[in-house]
Structure formats: C-alpha cells, structure tokens
Design a protein around this motif. Structure first.
Motif, PDB file in Angstrom:
ATOM      1  N   LEU A 198      49.675  39.091  30.865  1.00 30.95           N
ATOM      2  CA  LEU A 198      49.416  38.912  32.285  1.00 30.95           C
ATOM      3  C   LEU A 198      48.885  37.517  32.574  1.00 30.95           C
ATOM      4  O   LEU A 198      48.117  36.962  31.805  1.00 30.95           O
ATOM      5  N   ASP A 199      49.309  36.982  33.710  1.00 29.53           N
ATOM      6  CA  ASP A 199      48.818  35.703  34.212  1.00 29.53           C
ATOM      7  C   ASP A 199      47.996  36.019  35.454  1.00 29.53           C
ATOM      8  O   ASP A 199      48.550  36.439  36.476  1.00 29.53           O
ATOM      9  N   THR A 200      46.693  35.843  35.384  1.00 32.19           N
ATOM     10  CA  THR A 200      45.809  36.242  36.476  1.00 32.19           C
ATOM     11  C   THR A 200      46.039  35.462  37.769  1.00 32.19           C
ATOM     12  O   THR A 200      45.541  35.845  38.812  1.00 32.19           O
ATOM     13  N   SER A 201      46.812  34.393  37.708  1.00 31.03           N
ATOM     14  CA  SER A 201      47.077  33.604  38.915  1.00 31.03           C
ATOM     15  C   SER A 201      48.299  34.109  39.677  1.00 31.03           C
ATOM     16  O   SER A 201      48.593  33.609  40.759  1.00 31.03           O
ATOM     17  N   GLN A 202      49.002  35.104  39.119  1.00 33.02           N
ATOM     18  CA  GLN A 202      50.216  35.594  39.755  1.00 33.02           C
ATOM     19  C   GLN A 202      50.134  37.101  39.982  1.00 33.02           C
ATOM     20  O   GLN A 202      49.854  37.844  39.043  1.00 33.02           O
ATOM     21  N   PRO A 203      50.404  37.557  41.211  1.00 33.17           N
ATOM     22  CA  PRO A 203      50.423  39.003  41.452  1.00 33.17           C
ATOM     23  C   PRO A 203      51.430  39.687  40.528  1.00 33.17           C
ATOM     24  O   PRO A 203      52.539  39.191  40.319  1.00 33.17           O
ATOM     25  N   SER A 204      51.001  40.799  39.962  1.00 34.96           N
ATOM     26  CA  SER A 204      51.829  41.538  39.011  1.00 34.96           C
ATOM     27  C   SER A 204      51.793  43.021  39.338  1.00 34.96           C
ATOM     28  O   SER A 204      50.960  43.486  40.101  1.00 34.96           O
ATOM     29  N   ILE A 205      52.717  43.735  38.721  1.00 37.55           N
ATOM     30  CA  ILE A 205      52.781  45.191  38.860  1.00 37.55           C
ATOM     31  C   ILE A 205      52.560  45.802  37.480  1.00 37.55           C
ATOM     32  O   ILE A 205      53.147  45.359  36.493  1.00 37.55           O
ATOM     33  N   LEU A 206      51.708  46.813  37.425  1.00 37.03           N
ATOM     34  CA  LEU A 206      51.452  47.553  36.198  1.00 37.03           C
ATOM     35  C   LEU A 206      51.959  48.974  36.408  1.00 37.03           C
ATOM     36  O   LEU A 206      51.503  49.660  37.317  1.00 37.03           O
TER      37      LEU A 206
END
Length: 89
Positions: free
Chosen positions: A73-81
């Motif tokens: 994960l890159d904390t600077s980019q919104p992601s989906i888990l």
C-alpha cells in the motif's frame, strides 16, 4: 464500525466486503481508514482471511476486475481493500 460488523455477523458467518483506505476525512466519513486500523479492530477477529488490494480507480472496482492488484500500500494514494473471512466468535 468494526465492533458493529462483528456484533451482527453470526458466529462462523462469512464477511465479504471492501474498505476505502487513505481517503481524506469528510463530514459524512470523519475517519481516514488505514490497513492497520482495519487489521487491529476487525481482521484479527476473523479466521481464514483472504485480502486483495488495488489503487482506487474510476470506475471504483476497475483495477480489481482487471486484476491490477497491488501487494504494497502507498499511503498517499486512495486504495481499496477487499476482505473475506470467517467470524470465529
């Protein structure tokens, strides 16, 4: 949030769902979720957990359907888990 999910999920019930990670807080969603928060409050209470992660896209689930998954994960980019697991309580 996590307590309520665990409360309503039957013992040995299967949870399958997704969480938006690293999105900026808003009045309607005042908390920015991280993997660590989800893991500590929710995932550690499930058994046989299966996860998938992808960067958020438009449409939201495009990266998932196109198998463009990420392993870090890159904390600077919104992601989906995406999570699937069994409630052991």
């Amino acid at each position: 949030m996590a307590y309520e999910l665990l409360r309503v999920l039957k013992p040995w019930g299967v949870f399958a769902g997704s969480f938006n990670l690293f999105e900026k807080a808003t009045p309607s969603e005042p908390q920015t979720l991280t993997y660590e928060i989800i893991d500590e409050l929710f995932l550690k209470h499930l058994r046989d957990v299966n996860i998938r992660m992808a960067l958020k896209s438009i449409p939201t689930y495009a990266n998932f359907y196109e198998n463009k998954l990420i392993t870090k994960l890159d904390t600077s980019q919104p992601s989906i888990l995406w999570v699937c697991g069994i409630n052991v309580k």
